[in-house]
Design an enzyme around this catalytic site. Structure first.
Site, PDB file in Angstrom:
ATOM      1  N   ARG A 111       0.781  -1.719  -0.509  1.00 57.18           N
ATOM      2  CA  ARG A 111      -0.528   0.234  -0.501  1.00 57.18           C
ATOM      3  C   ARG A 111       0.833   1.083   0.023  1.00 57.18           C
ATOM      4  O   ARG A 111       1.253   2.191   0.984  1.00 57.18           O
ATOM      5  CB  ARG A 111      -0.363   0.622   0.867  1.00 57.18           C
ATOM      6  CG  ARG A 111      -2.050   1.443   1.193  1.00 57.18           C
ATOM      7  CD  ARG A 111      -2.882   1.096   2.828  1.00 57.18           C
ATOM      8  NE  ARG A 111      -3.459   1.956   3.273  1.00 57.18           N
ATOM      9  CZ  ARG A 111      -4.688   2.382   2.485  1.00 57.18           C
ATOM     10  NH1 ARG A 111      -5.570   0.740   1.722  1.00 57.18           N
ATOM     11  NH2 ARG A 111      -5.614   3.216   2.562  1.00 57.18           N
ATOM     12  N   HIS A 138      -7.504   1.400  -6.461  1.00 62.00           N
ATOM     13  CA  HIS A 138      -7.196   0.362  -5.983  1.00 62.00           C
ATOM     14  C   HIS A 138      -8.447  -0.690  -5.573  1.00 62.00           C
ATOM     15  O   HIS A 138      -9.657  -0.869  -5.148  1.00 62.00           O
ATOM     16  CB  HIS A 138      -8.158   1.732  -4.190  1.00 62.00           C
ATOM     17  CG  HIS A 138      -8.301   1.131  -3.045  1.00 62.00           C
ATOM     18  ND1 HIS A 138      -7.666  -0.442  -2.921  1.00 62.00           N
ATOM     19  CD2 HIS A 138      -8.860   1.611  -2.265  1.00 62.00           C
ATOM     20  CE1 HIS A 138      -7.357   0.393  -1.832  1.00 62.00           C
ATOM     21  NE2 HIS A 138      -8.583   0.871  -1.245  1.00 62.00           N
ATOM     22  N   CYS A 268     -16.549   3.573   0.577  1.00 61.99           N
ATOM     23  CA  CYS A 268     -14.969   2.938   0.478  1.00 61.99           C
ATOM     24  C   CYS A 268     -14.607   3.119   2.663  1.00 61.99           C
ATOM     25  O   CYS A 268     -13.533   1.682   3.226  1.00 61.99           O
ATOM     26  CB  CYS A 268     -13.224   2.885  -0.340  1.00 61.99           C
ATOM     27  SG  CYS A 268     -12.956   4.529   0.350  1.00 61.99           S
ATOM     28  N   ARG A 296     -14.580  -6.544   2.126  1.00 59.60           N
ATOM     29  CA  ARG A 296     -12.886  -6.488   2.240  1.00 59.60           C
ATOM     30  C   ARG A 296     -12.097  -7.955   2.416  1.00 59.60           C
ATOM     31  O   ARG A 296     -11.729  -8.270   1.547  1.00 59.60           O
ATOM     32  CB  ARG A 296     -12.494  -5.311   2.939  1.00 59.60           C
ATOM     33  CG  ARG A 296     -12.640  -3.460   2.224  1.00 59.60           C
ATOM     34  CD  ARG A 296     -12.502  -4.050   1.031  1.00 59.60           C
ATOM     35  NE  ARG A 296     -10.722  -3.627   0.573  1.00 59.60           N
ATOM     36  CZ  ARG A 296      -9.702  -3.070   1.422  1.00 59.60           C
ATOM     37  NH1 ARG A 296     -10.029  -1.680   1.544  1.00 59.60           N
ATOM     38  NH2 ARG A 296      -8.504  -2.973   1.224  1.00 59.60           N
TER      39      ARG A 296
END
Length: 312
Positions: A111, A138, A268, A296
């Site tokens: 990330r 993403h 999100c 997720r």
């Protein structure tokens, strides 16, 4: 078999992402039926003995916890490298880090900011590299988003999505998904904050309709899915000017009323209530953000299985 990297949705393609979503639905249901505690592995434990290295150059809650729990539920283990406490933070190259980690772990999730970093990581790694977020895209978030709206009865082909706010990395991946799954996106965005046109061109070439609009109500009109995100991302400058430009695109109850009565609201997270969305909407009956957040975990499991060549 060639090493599978998941840097963008198109690295897997529509058929593989559909397989990920189907697998995630099945595994989620199986765990619920079996009454497994969250820390317990799935009964088949398909990644037993595998280790995932997670590199965080940007802070995280959902990505960090969901990937950690995902590899555990698949029977494997994880380790975490923060940019500030690893040699990456002291000048070691991405390429050298990729070479070293490839000798010690089975997959890498990173990330970070610049998308070029993850591309370099993938060029030099001999194990799968997964995009946990870059400034460009993403993809793991969008697999979870697609899973969520399907669970809530939205058929992807031909559906209408409305995006309100900044033309950012999350929007880029939504537009990419639109091309793969043949849905349309109306983007309500102020001048100067448009998404990268590369993503729209690719989606249009695959048959999706991506429309930029300055009027938020027109963007939301008749939508099946309404999506927004925080307006000021980590490390961004020029906050006050940007907030002022974005305010006409705030998702309010009156804006949601322009969408279909069955429309679902996605975000999100983390959210800034009363900035990009009002509390009335994000905590209201059309919001599916908590399912989205949970998903997720389920989506990440299927992404990992695909990366290891066990799916799709």
């Amino acid at each position: 078999m060639m090493t599978r990297h998941f840097l963008n949705l198109s690295d897997a393609g529509g058929d593989a992402i559909a397989a990920m979503i189907s697998d995630a639905i099945d595994r989620k249901a199986a765990r619920l039926a079996a009454g497994l505690p969250r820390g317990a592995a799935d009964k088949d434990a398909p990644l037993a003995g595998r280790t995932l290295a997670m590199i965080f150059e940007k802070n995280s809650t959902r990505t960090r916890v969901s990937f950690d729990m995902a590899i555990r539920q698949l029977g494997g283990t994880s380790l975490i490298l923060d940019g500030s406490t690893s040699q990456l933070g002291r000048g070691e190259t991405i390429a050298d880090t990729a070479r070293v980690l490839s000798r010690m772990v089975d997959a890498i999730m990173i990330r970070t900011d610049d998308h070029a970093k993850i591309e370099e990581m993938a060029r030099h790694a001999t194990v799968p590299v997964i995009n946990g977020l870059t400034d460009d895209s993403h993809p793991c978030q969008i697999v979870a988003d697609l899973l969520t709206v399907i669970e809530h009865g939205v058929a992807l082909p031909g559906s209408q999505w409305a995006w309100l706010g900044d033309g950012n990395n999350v929007l880029h991946s939504i537009i990419e998904a639109a091309g793969l799954f043949k849905f349309d996106v109306r983007v309500g965005v102020p001048e100067g904050y448009e998404p990268d046109p590369r993503f729209g061109a690719q989606a249009s070439a695959r048959g999706a309709t991506i429309t930029l609009m300055r009027d938020a109500a027109q963007a939301a009109a008749g939508a099946d899915v309404v999506v927004t995100d925080t307006w000021i991302s980590m490390g961004q400058a020029g906050g006050e000017e940007k907030l002022k430009a974005m305010m006409p695109y705030q998702v309010t109850a009156s804006l949601m009323a322009q969408a279909k009565p069955t429309a679902k609201f996605l975000h999100c997270l983390p959210a800034h209530r009363e900035e990009e969305v009002t509390a009335e909407v994000i905590d209201g009956p059309q919001s599916v953000i908590w399912d989205e957040a949970e998903n997720r975990l389920h989506a990440q499991k299927s992404v990992l299985l695909w990366a290891f060549g066990l799916l799709g």
